[in-house]
Design a protein around this motif. Structure first.
Motif, PDB file in Angstrom:
ATOM      1  N   ALA A 385       0.840  -1.208   0.000  1.00 15.12           N
ATOM      2  CA  ALA A 385       0.000   0.000   0.000  1.00 15.12           C
ATOM      3  C   ALA A 385       0.870   1.251   0.000  1.00 15.12           C
ATOM      4  O   ALA A 385       0.529   2.256  -0.648  1.00 15.12           O
ATOM      5  N   GLU A 386       1.989   1.204   0.699  1.00 15.41           N
ATOM      6  CA  GLU A 386       2.904   2.338   0.710  1.00 15.41           C
ATOM      7  C   GLU A 386       3.518   2.559  -0.672  1.00 15.41           C
ATOM      8  O   GLU A 386       3.630   3.690  -1.145  1.00 15.41           O
ATOM      9  N   LYS A 389       0.922   4.012  -2.857  1.00 14.16           N
ATOM     10  CA  LYS A 389       0.441   5.325  -2.386  1.00 14.16           C
ATOM     11  C   LYS A 389      -1.081   5.322  -2.206  1.00 14.16           C
ATOM     12  O   LYS A 389      -1.793   6.218  -2.667  1.00 14.16           O
ATOM     13  N   ARG A 391      -4.407   4.162   0.769  1.00 11.42           N
ATOM     14  CA  ARG A 391      -4.684   3.902   2.176  1.00 11.42           C
ATOM     15  C   ARG A 391      -4.984   2.417   2.380  1.00 11.42           C
ATOM     16  O   ARG A 391      -5.586   1.774   1.524  1.00 11.42           O
ATOM     17  N   LEU A 392      -4.600   1.908   3.543  1.00 10.73           N
ATOM     18  CA  LEU A 392      -4.780   0.485   3.832  1.00 10.73           C
ATOM     19  C   LEU A 392      -6.252   0.084   3.779  1.00 10.73           C
ATOM     20  O   LEU A 392      -6.586  -1.014   3.308  1.00 10.73           O
ATOM     21  N   GLU A 393      -7.142   0.978   4.222  1.00 12.50           N
ATOM     22  CA  GLU A 393      -8.566   0.619   4.262  1.00 12.50           C
ATOM     23  C   GLU A 393      -9.164   0.419   2.865  1.00 12.50           C
ATOM     24  O   GLU A 393     -10.201  -0.226   2.724  1.00 12.50           O
ATOM     25  N   GLN A 394      -8.507   0.937   1.820  1.00 12.84           N
ATOM     26  CA  GLN A 394      -8.994   0.725   0.460  1.00 12.84           C
ATOM     27  C   GLN A 394      -8.825  -0.722  -0.005  1.00 12.84           C
ATOM     28  O   GLN A 394      -9.442  -1.133  -0.986  1.00 12.84           O
TER      29      GLN A 394
END
Length: 431
Positions: A385-386, A389, A391-394
């Protein structure tokens, strides 16, 4: 409250307030010693900390970490991607399949899911995004595929399991993890292909197929790495620790003289990175020695094991309960912490029901692999996810889909233990 409750409650409380796992283990172990033994016994803290890491097989962990970093920076992932693209060719879902296959091969070099995820994500995410794949899907798929590194030898988690479970042959564990690891990766191919066709991701007409011969030639040094490590182990040429040394040496030679994407300055920096990562791992293992000693002396682990056994006389029912508990733990903790915390409790349960320790170790590893890409604490998914770019919740929806898919592979190995045990039996290892 009893000393057992003091120790376990303090450990959970420390975790909840955000104290790092290593220090939570040490502090709760010290609290247990004070509550149930004697403050004078705190004099054993130094000895127990040293005993936690004074084990020869642990030398392999920093070496395999360095191996993964060296191969990651040597351009190996890019060459494997081109070779996989040449094999699969342009089609709906082609890049998704390439990502899965490259993660499987990289797992045979690094032994670390996060390192595998980082290397493949850096190469694959830009191409997958240009081809129309949603970033959350791509990041989650790579994170799930990279989790197979915990199963495919050499696996850092299995090295630790062989240390905390007496009498288990690490070579047998490595061999036993191969087929379950491959199955766990391959089951991801079907949903990746079906989703790509349904949503029209990756137009085959827009993609070019790299030449197979040239791609194979460039990927050959990378493909030889798992052969060197596993072949050396099987032939008796290397012990697992020596295989780690051979892997580092081979990776350095490939990076410096074959791909030429590694220089001496970068190599020095990679040694520093490996030292930092290894230091974190070894700190957890060392301070867990205090927790383990306190739990053993107080009888905490024996009491918990007896309570677990009392829940059901049916081994299958208890195995399901254990797997659910490990999956939940895998969503919050890393593999090393899970083994150090849970194995003192689970070893008596395993012995009571007569579960094969090699097979049981692979089931635990598969469960922990699923946890590596299951929020809220999904270390592989955090890495990808990083890179993407986002968000983790996506990624949560896609993560749940891949949890179900990889869970089917776990159920398959649980129902048919020979999937894991056949290869080590054929190779003559003790199972």
């Amino acid at each position: 409250m009893s000393p057992d409750v003091w120790m376990l409650a303090s450990f959970l409380l420390l975790l909840l307030i955000g104290v790092p796992v290593a220090f939570s283990l040490a502090l709760s172990g010290a609290i247990g010693i004070i509550a149930g033994l004697s403050p004078d016994m705190l004099a054993t803290l130094g000895t127990n900390t040293y005993n936690g890491v004074a084990k020869y097989p642990l030398i392999a962990i920093p070496l395999f970490i360095l191996t993964g970093l060296v191969f990651e920076k040597s351009g190996v992932a890019l060459r494997l991607v081109r070779f996989a693209q040449a094999l699969i060719g342009p089609r709906h879902g082609g890049l998704a399949m390439v990502a899965i296959l490259v993660c499987l091969i990289m797992g045979g070099m690094s032994g670390s899911g996060p390192a595998d995820a980082a290397a493949v994500a850096m190469v694959m995410l830009p191409s997958m995004t240009r081809a129309g794949y949603p970033k959350p899907f791509s990041a989650t798929l790579i994170a799930a595929s990279a989790s197979t590194a915990i199963l495919i030898p050499p696996s850092i988690a299995l090295i630790l399991y062989s240390i905390v479970v007496p009498g288990v042959d690490l070579r047998a564990l490595f061999a036993a993890g191969l087929f379950p690891g491959i199955i766990a990766g391959l089951v991801l191919l079907l949903p990746a292909w079906l989703l790509s066709r349904r949503y029209g991701w990756e137009n085959p007409d827009d993609a070019e197929r790299p030449p197979l011969g040239e791609s194979f030639r460039q990927a050959l040094p990378a493909l030889f790495a798992p052969v060197l490590i596993l072949g050396g182990l099987r032939s008796g040429l290397f012990t697992p620790t020596e295989a780690a040394v051979a892997g580092v040496t081979y990776g350095v030679l490939v990076g410096l003289f074959v791909t030429r994407e590694l220089d001496w300055r970068n190599l020095w920096r990679l040694c520093g990175e490996a030292a930092v990562i290894s230091g974190v791992v070894m700190l957890i293992i060392a301070l867990a020695g205090i927790f383990a000693w306190a739990g053993t002396m107080l009888g905490t682990f024996r009491h918990l094991a007896e309570w677990l056994i009392s829940l059901s006389d049916n081994g299958a029912v208890l195995l399901i309960l254990v797997m659910v508990a490990v999956l939940l733990a895998g969503m919050l903790l890393d593999a090393i912490s899970i083994y150090l915390i849970l194995m003192p409790i689970l070893i008596p349960v395993m012995q009571h029901f007569g579960w094969n320790p090699v097979w049981f170790g692979i089931l635990l590893a598969m469960n922990i692999a699923i946890g590596q890409f299951t929020p809220p604490v999904a270390i592989n998914l955090m890495v990808t996810a990083e890179v993407a770019k986002i968000r983790l919740e996506q990624t949560v929806g896609w993560a749940m889909l891949f949890v179900l898919v990889m869970g089917s592979a776990l159920v398959l190995v649980a129902l048919f233990p020979e999937i894991a045990l056949w290869l080590p039996r054929v190779l003559g290892y003790a199972v």
